[in-house]
Design a protein around this motif. Structure first.
Motif, PDB file in Angstrom:
ATOM      1  N   PRO A 118       0.822  -1.211   0.000  1.00  0.00           N
ATOM      2  CA  PRO A 118       0.000   0.000   0.000  1.00  0.00           C
ATOM      3  C   PRO A 118       0.861   1.269   0.000  1.00  0.00           C
ATOM      4  O   PRO A 118       1.860   1.359   0.714  1.00  0.00           O
ATOM      5  N   GLY A 119       0.468   2.218  -0.857  1.00  0.00           N
ATOM      6  CA  GLY A 119       1.200   3.478  -0.951  1.00  0.00           C
ATOM      7  C   GLY A 119       2.390   3.429  -1.894  1.00  0.00           C
ATOM      8  O   GLY A 119       3.036   4.452  -2.128  1.00  0.00           O
ATOM      9  N   ARG A 120       2.695   2.264  -2.449  1.00  0.00           N
ATOM     10  CA  ARG A 120       3.833   2.136  -3.364  1.00  0.00           C
ATOM     11  C   ARG A 120       3.316   1.856  -4.769  1.00  0.00           C
ATOM     12  O   ARG A 120       2.196   1.451  -4.958  1.00  0.00           O
ATOM     13  N   GLY A 121       4.148   2.062  -5.734  1.00  0.00           N
ATOM     14  CA  GLY A 121       3.793   1.777  -7.119  1.00  0.00           C
ATOM     15  C   GLY A 121       2.943   2.842  -7.774  1.00  0.00           C
ATOM     16  O   GLY A 121       2.467   2.667  -8.892  1.00  0.00           O
ATOM     17  N   LEU A 122       2.740   3.966  -7.079  1.00  0.00           N
ATOM     18  CA  LEU A 122       1.866   5.010  -7.618  1.00  0.00           C
ATOM     19  C   LEU A 122       2.465   5.693  -8.842  1.00  0.00           C
ATOM     20  O   LEU A 122       1.746   6.092  -9.759  1.00  0.00           O
ATOM     21  N   GLY A 123       3.785   5.803  -8.888  1.00  0.00           N
ATOM     22  CA  GLY A 123       4.439   6.399 -10.056  1.00  0.00           C
ATOM     23  C   GLY A 123       4.232   5.545 -11.287  1.00  0.00           C
ATOM     24  O   GLY A 123       3.952   6.063 -12.379  1.00  0.00           O
ATOM     25  N   ALA A 124       4.350   4.230 -11.130  1.00  0.00           N
ATOM     26  CA  ALA A 124       4.114   3.322 -12.261  1.00  0.00           C
ATOM     27  C   ALA A 124       2.661   3.408 -12.703  1.00  0.00           C
ATOM     28  O   ALA A 124       2.366   3.431 -13.895  1.00  0.00           O
ATOM     29  N   HIS A 125       1.751   3.456 -11.729  1.00  0.00           N
ATOM     30  CA  HIS A 125       0.329   3.557 -12.058  1.00  0.00           C
ATOM     31  C   HIS A 125       0.038   4.833 -12.839  1.00  0.00           C
ATOM     32  O   HIS A 125      -0.664   4.818 -13.844  1.00  0.00           O
ATOM     33  N   ASP A 126       0.608   5.953 -12.382  1.00  0.00           N
ATOM     34  CA  ASP A 126       0.387   7.221 -13.076  1.00  0.00           C
ATOM     35  C   ASP A 126       0.968   7.181 -14.489  1.00  0.00           C
ATOM     36  O   ASP A 126       0.338   7.641 -15.447  1.00  0.00           O
ATOM     37  N   SER A 127       2.173   6.616 -14.632  1.00  0.00           N
ATOM     38  CA  SER A 127       2.799   6.493 -15.959  1.00  0.00           C
ATOM     39  C   SER A 127       1.959   5.598 -16.859  1.00  0.00           C
ATOM     40  O   SER A 127       1.745   5.902 -18.041  1.00  0.00           O
ATOM     41  N   LEU A 128       1.479   4.489 -16.304  1.00  0.00           N
ATOM     42  CA  LEU A 128       0.660   3.558 -17.074  1.00  0.00           C
ATOM     43  C   LEU A 128      -0.632   4.230 -17.524  1.00  0.00           C
ATOM     44  O   LEU A 128      -1.039   4.102 -18.679  1.00  0.00           O
ATOM     45  N   ALA A 129      -1.265   4.978 -16.626  1.00  0.00           N
ATOM     46  CA  ALA A 129      -2.503   5.680 -16.973  1.00  0.00           C
ATOM     47  C   ALA A 129      -2.260   6.669 -18.112  1.00  0.00           C
ATOM     48  O   ALA A 129      -3.082   6.786 -19.034  1.00  0.00           O
ATOM     49  N   THR A 130      -1.133   7.354 -18.082  1.00  0.00           N
ATOM     50  CA  THR A 130      -0.797   8.307 -19.141  1.00  0.00           C
ATOM     51  C   THR A 130      -0.658   7.600 -20.483  1.00  0.00           C
ATOM     52  O   THR A 130      -1.246   8.017 -21.484  1.00  0.00           O
ATOM     53  N   VAL A 131       0.105   6.519 -20.502  1.00  0.00           N
ATOM     54  CA  VAL A 131       0.342   5.803 -21.757  1.00  0.00           C
ATOM     55  C   VAL A 131      -0.950   5.168 -22.263  1.00  0.00           C
ATOM     56  O   VAL A 131      -1.281   5.272 -23.456  1.00  0.00           O
ATOM     57  N   LEU A 132      -1.715   4.523 -21.382  1.00  0.00           N
ATOM     58  CA  LEU A 132      -2.966   3.896 -21.815  1.00  0.00           C
ATOM     59  C   LEU A 132      -3.969   4.933 -22.315  1.00  0.00           C
ATOM     60  O   LEU A 132      -4.731   4.673 -23.240  1.00  0.00           O
ATOM     61  N   GLY A 133      -3.944   6.121 -21.722  1.00  0.00           N
ATOM     62  CA  GLY A 133      -4.791   7.208 -22.209  1.00  0.00           C
ATOM     63  C   GLY A 133      -4.379   7.638 -23.609  1.00  0.00           C
ATOM     64  O   GLY A 133      -5.219   7.870 -24.475  1.00  0.00           O
ATOM     65  N   TYR A 134      -3.093   7.728 -23.836  1.00  0.00           N
ATOM     66  CA  TYR A 134      -2.590   8.094 -25.160  1.00  0.00           C
ATOM     67  C   TYR A 134      -2.977   7.043 -26.190  1.00  0.00           C
ATOM     68  O   TYR A 134      -3.305   7.378 -27.328  1.00  0.00           O
ATOM     69  N   LEU A 135      -2.947   5.760 -25.786  1.00  0.00           N
ATOM     70  CA  LEU A 135      -3.317   4.668 -26.692  1.00  0.00           C
ATOM     71  C   LEU A 135      -4.824   4.563 -26.880  1.00  0.00           C
ATOM     72  O   LEU A 135      -5.287   3.819 -27.730  1.00  0.00           O
ATOM     73  N   ASP A 136      -5.585   5.283 -26.063  1.00  0.00           N
ATOM     74  CA  ASP A 136      -7.046   5.238 -26.055  1.00  0.00           C
ATOM     75  C   ASP A 136      -7.564   3.830 -25.750  1.00  0.00           C
ATOM     76  O   ASP A 136      -8.540   3.366 -26.339  1.00  0.00           O
ATOM     77  N   ALA A 137      -6.868   3.147 -24.829  1.00  0.00           N
ATOM     78  CA  ALA A 137      -7.342   1.847 -24.353  1.00  0.00           C
ATOM     79  C   ALA A 137      -8.614   2.068 -23.537  1.00  0.00           C
ATOM     80  O   ALA A 137      -8.781   3.121 -22.912  1.00  0.00           O
ATOM     81  N   ALA A 138      -9.503   1.093 -23.562  1.00  0.00           N
ATOM     82  CA  ALA A 138     -10.759   1.174 -22.807  1.00  0.00           C
ATOM     83  C   ALA A 138     -10.512   0.582 -21.419  1.00  0.00           C
ATOM     84  O   ALA A 138     -10.510  -0.632 -21.241  1.00  0.00           O
ATOM     85  N   ILE A 139     -10.270   1.441 -20.440  1.00  0.00           N
ATOM     86  CA  ILE A 139      -9.937   0.994 -19.093  1.00  0.00           C
ATOM     87  C   ILE A 139     -11.181   0.433 -18.405  1.00  0.00           C
ATOM     88  O   ILE A 139     -12.219   1.092 -18.352  1.00  0.00           O
ATOM     89  N   ILE A 140     -11.057  -0.770 -17.865  1.00  0.00           N
ATOM     90  CA  ILE A 140     -12.138  -1.416 -17.119  1.00  0.00           C
ATOM     91  C   ILE A 140     -11.906  -1.083 -15.644  1.00  0.00           C
ATOM     92  O   ILE A 140     -11.244  -1.818 -14.919  1.00  0.00           O
TER      93      ILE A 140
END
Length: 186
Positions: A118-140
């Protein structure tokens, strides 16, 4: 290919580490998948060449072509990645970069599991959200979860032994399958 009434989920670990808890989560997902879910774990992360836009054309490097074919053939994608230096690990970012030039991730139902404490991995999550948003993936969103995995809960076979963690992973798979089923209904 996915069964007519089932869901095929491509599982992608962002770690190249042999004893990765991220990969253990996905190995466990393979083992406990519900009957209507077929899982396919991608294991070519370390075989992808370094991304170069000049090389993003046919004929593609075989490892890139395989990645894109697997994404295209799946009903959904489940990602699980560690965090290095406050963001996505380089090898995993490289994988994502290779998906930009193709259309396979466009509107592809996608979810993630964060196995960090808990509280860790947030940077990876934010980076992943940015890239997936750019790819226009449909986030479930209901399938995106933080499910901490302690290294001591991973057995010698690379599977998670903790029943509560296994239930949470099964819940992610069910949420993905439910989403893809709803998408198929006209």
């Amino acid at each position: 290919m996915a069964l007519a009434t089932g869901t095929q989920i491509l599982l992608i670990s962002g770690s190249t580490r042999h004893g990765s808890t991220n990969t253990a989560a996905l190995r466990t997902a393979e083992r406990i998948a519900p009957d209507a879910v077929t899982t396919v774990r991608y294991d070519g992360l370390d075989k992808l060449p370094a991304f170069n836009p000049d090389d993003d054309h046919d004929p593609l490097h075989p490892a890139v072509a395989d990645l894109r074919q697997r994404i295209a053939g799946a009903d959904a994608v489940l990602l699980c990645t560690p965090e290095y230096a406050g963001a996505l690990p380089g090898a995993f970012k490289n994988l994502l970069d290779w998906t930009v030039g193709g259309s396979q991730m466009y509107r592809k139902p996608t979810a993630w599991i964060n196995v960090a404490a808990p509280g860790r991995g947030l940077g990876a999550h934010d980076s992943l959200a940015t890239v997936l948003g750019y790819l226009d993936a449909a986030i479930i969103e209901p399938a995106c979860r933080s499910i901490p995995v302690a290294r001591e809960t991973v057995g010698d076979d690379g599977l998670i032994t903790d029943s509560a963690t296994r239930e949470q992973i099964a819940g992610v798979l069910s949420a993905i399958a439910d989403h893809t089923r709803r998408q198929r209904v006209p």
